[in-house]
Design a protein around this motif. Structure first.
Motif, PDB file in Angstrom:
ATOM      1  N   ASP A   1       0.823  -1.215   0.000  1.00 34.86           N
ATOM      2  CA  ASP A   1       0.000   0.000   0.000  1.00 34.86           C
ATOM      3  C   ASP A   1       0.857   1.266   0.000  1.00 34.86           C
ATOM      4  N   ALA A   2       1.950   1.252   0.770  1.00 29.84           N
ATOM      5  CA  ALA A   2       2.829   2.428   0.824  1.00 29.84           C
ATOM      6  C   ALA A   2       3.504   2.683  -0.517  1.00 29.84           C
ATOM      7  N   ILE A   3       3.840   1.639  -1.229  1.00 34.28           N
ATOM      8  CA  ILE A   3       4.437   1.809  -2.556  1.00 34.28           C
ATOM      9  C   ILE A   3       3.385   2.303  -3.542  1.00 34.28           C
ATOM     10  N   LEU A   4       2.195   1.716  -3.517  1.00 39.38           N
ATOM     11  CA  LEU A   4       1.137   2.131  -4.440  1.00 39.38           C
ATOM     12  C   LEU A   4       0.722   3.586  -4.236  1.00 39.38           C
ATOM     13  N   SER A   5       0.710   4.045  -2.989  1.00 40.62           N
ATOM     14  CA  SER A   5       0.303   5.426  -2.702  1.00 40.62           C
ATOM     15  C   SER A   5       1.418   6.433  -2.982  1.00 40.62           C
ATOM     16  N   GLY A   6       2.652   5.955  -3.130  1.00 41.14           N
ATOM     17  CA  GLY A   6       3.792   6.842  -3.340  1.00 41.14           C
ATOM     18  C   GLY A   6       4.463   7.262  -2.049  1.00 41.14           C
ATOM     19  N   GLU A   7       3.890   6.844  -0.909  1.00 34.48           N
ATOM     20  CA  GLU A   7       4.483   7.170   0.391  1.00 34.48           C
ATOM     21  C   GLU A   7       5.885   6.573   0.510  1.00 34.48           C
ATOM     22  N   LYS A   8       6.067   5.343   0.033  1.00 34.69           N
ATOM     23  CA  LYS A   8       7.374   4.684   0.041  1.00 34.69           C
ATOM     24  C   LYS A   8       7.911   4.746  -1.385  1.00 34.69           C
ATOM     25  N   SER A   9       8.850   5.648  -1.603  1.00 35.87           N
ATOM     26  CA  SER A   9       9.360   5.893  -2.952  1.00 35.87           C
ATOM     27  C   SER A   9      10.814   5.441  -3.106  1.00 35.87           C
ATOM     28  N   PHE A  10      11.207   4.465  -2.311  1.00 42.47           N
ATOM     29  CA  PHE A  10      12.581   3.981  -2.351  1.00 42.47           C
ATOM     30  C   PHE A  10      12.611   2.501  -1.977  1.00 42.47           C
ATOM     31  N   GLU A  11      13.704   1.865  -2.306  1.00 41.43           N
ATOM     32  CA  GLU A  11      13.957   0.474  -1.917  1.00 41.43           C
ATOM     33  C   GLU A  11      15.392   0.364  -1.454  1.00 41.43           C
ATOM     34  N   VAL A  12      15.625  -0.499  -0.475  1.00 41.87           N
ATOM     35  CA  VAL A  12      16.968  -0.863  -0.037  1.00 41.87           C
ATOM     36  C   VAL A  12      17.146  -2.317  -0.441  1.00 41.87           C
ATOM     37  N   ARG A  13      18.138  -2.585  -1.267  1.00 36.48           N
ATOM     38  CA  ARG A  13      18.294  -3.927  -1.822  1.00 36.48           C
ATOM     39  C   ARG A  13      19.749  -4.336  -1.901  1.00 36.48           C
TER      40      ARG A  13
ATOM     41  N   PHE B   1       7.543   0.439 -12.277  1.00 39.80           N
ATOM     42  CA  PHE B   1       8.203   1.571 -11.638  1.00 39.80           C
ATOM     43  C   PHE B   1       9.547   1.803 -12.305  1.00 39.80           C
ATOM     44  N   GLU B   2       9.921   3.067 -12.410  1.00 34.40           N
ATOM     45  CA  GLU B   2      11.228   3.411 -12.951  1.00 34.40           C
ATOM     46  C   GLU B   2      12.173   3.738 -11.799  1.00 34.40           C
ATOM     47  N   ILE B   3      13.409   3.307 -11.902  1.00 34.74           N
ATOM     48  CA  ILE B   3      14.432   3.668 -10.924  1.00 34.74           C
ATOM     49  C   ILE B   3      14.928   5.068 -11.278  1.00 34.74           C
ATOM     50  N   THR B   4      14.750   6.002 -10.332  1.00 38.89           N
ATOM     51  CA  THR B   4      15.067   7.404 -10.587  1.00 38.89           C
ATOM     52  C   THR B   4      16.418   7.827 -10.015  1.00 38.89           C
ATOM     53  N   TYR B   5      16.946   7.046  -9.065  1.00 35.64           N
ATOM     54  CA  TYR B   5      18.205   7.410  -8.414  1.00 35.64           C
ATOM     55  C   TYR B   5      18.767   6.169  -7.751  1.00 35.64           C
TER      56      TYR B   5
ATOM     57  N   GLU C   1      25.611  -0.320   3.682  1.00 34.36           N
ATOM     58  CA  GLU C   1      26.367  -1.561   3.764  1.00 34.36           C
ATOM     59  C   GLU C   1      26.891  -1.974   2.387  1.00 34.36           C
ATOM     60  N   GLN C   2      28.108  -2.504   2.385  1.00 34.04           N
ATOM     61  CA  GLN C   2      28.741  -2.926   1.130  1.00 34.04           C
ATOM     62  C   GLN C   2      27.839  -3.902   0.373  1.00 34.04           C
ATOM     63  N   ASP C   3      27.788  -3.755  -0.923  1.00 35.92           N
ATOM     64  CA  ASP C   3      26.987  -4.583  -1.841  1.00 35.92           C
ATOM     65  C   ASP C   3      25.487  -4.282  -1.768  1.00 35.92           C
ATOM     66  N   TYR C   4      25.090  -3.243  -1.070  1.00 38.27           N
ATOM     67  CA  TYR C   4      23.688  -2.829  -1.010  1.00 38.27           C
ATOM     68  C   TYR C   4      23.535  -1.472  -1.677  1.00 38.27           C
ATOM     69  N   VAL C   5      22.320  -1.181  -2.135  1.00 40.79           N
ATOM     70  CA  VAL C   5      21.996   0.123  -2.708  1.00 40.79           C
ATOM     71  C   VAL C   5      20.642   0.577  -2.177  1.00 40.79           C
ATOM     72  N   VAL C   6      20.443   1.868  -2.229  1.00 45.32           N
ATOM     73  CA  VAL C   6      19.132   2.462  -2.004  1.00 45.32           C
ATOM     74  C   VAL C   6      18.769   3.098  -3.336  1.00 45.32           C
ATOM     75  N   PHE C   7      17.574   2.757  -3.839  1.00 45.76           N
ATOM     76  CA  PHE C   7      17.187   3.402  -5.092  1.00 45.76           C
ATOM     77  C   PHE C   7      15.795   3.989  -4.993  1.00 45.76           C
ATOM     78  N   GLY C   8      15.645   5.141  -5.649  1.00 47.32           N
ATOM     79  CA  GLY C   8      14.359   5.826  -5.718  1.00 47.32           C
ATOM     80  C   GLY C   8      13.534   5.242  -6.846  1.00 47.32           C
ATOM     81  N   ILE C   9      12.205   5.210  -6.638  1.00 48.89           N
ATOM     82  CA  ILE C   9      11.310   4.692  -7.667  1.00 48.89           C
ATOM     83  C   ILE C   9      10.142   5.647  -7.888  1.00 48.89           C
ATOM     84  N   LYS C  10       9.653   5.659  -9.122  1.00 51.21           N
ATOM     85  CA  LYS C  10       8.401   6.369  -9.417  1.00 51.21           C
ATOM     86  C   LYS C  10       7.587   5.505 -10.354  1.00 51.21           C
ATOM     87  N   ARG C  11       6.301   5.575 -10.153  1.00 56.56           N
ATOM     88  CA  ARG C  11       5.378   4.760 -10.954  1.00 56.56           C
ATOM     89  C   ARG C  11       5.342   5.260 -12.395  1.00 56.56           C
TER      90      ARG C  11
END
Length: 82
Positions: A15-27, A58-62, A70-80
């Motif tokens: 729900d947070a991703i669909l609403s745009g409230e959560k606009s990032f991922e840590v992977r 979703f497109e990765i914006t950043y 942490e090494q080997d991890y990224v945070v990326f921004g997303i937009k629908r």
């Protein structure tokens, strides 16, 4: 070359991703995420046969790495993608 990544997501974040409230991922960056790539989420703990996030793109914006991430991890921004 632009890629489309299909990644798992816990239902609690849907729900947070669909609403745009959560606009990032840590992977863990085992896929080489890049700005301009696309992401499709697959809900791992499905309740219904079809989830609202199915087939939403979703497109990765950043992409951020280093800077105390942490090494080997990224945070990326997303937009629908509409």
């Amino acid at each position: 070359m632009t890629k489309t990544h299909e990644i798992k997501l816990s239902r609690e974040f849907q729900d947070a991703i669909l609403s745009g409230e959560k606009s990032f991922e840590v992977r863990y960056n085992d896929r080489g995420y890049q700005k301009g790539d696309f992401v499709k989420f697959r809900v791992t703990d499905r309740v219904n046969v079809r989830e609202p996030l199915d087939n939403v793109l979703f497109e990765i914006t950043y992409v951020l790495s280093g800077w105390h991430i942490e090494q080997d991890y990224v945070v990326f921004g997303i937009k629908r993608v509409e």
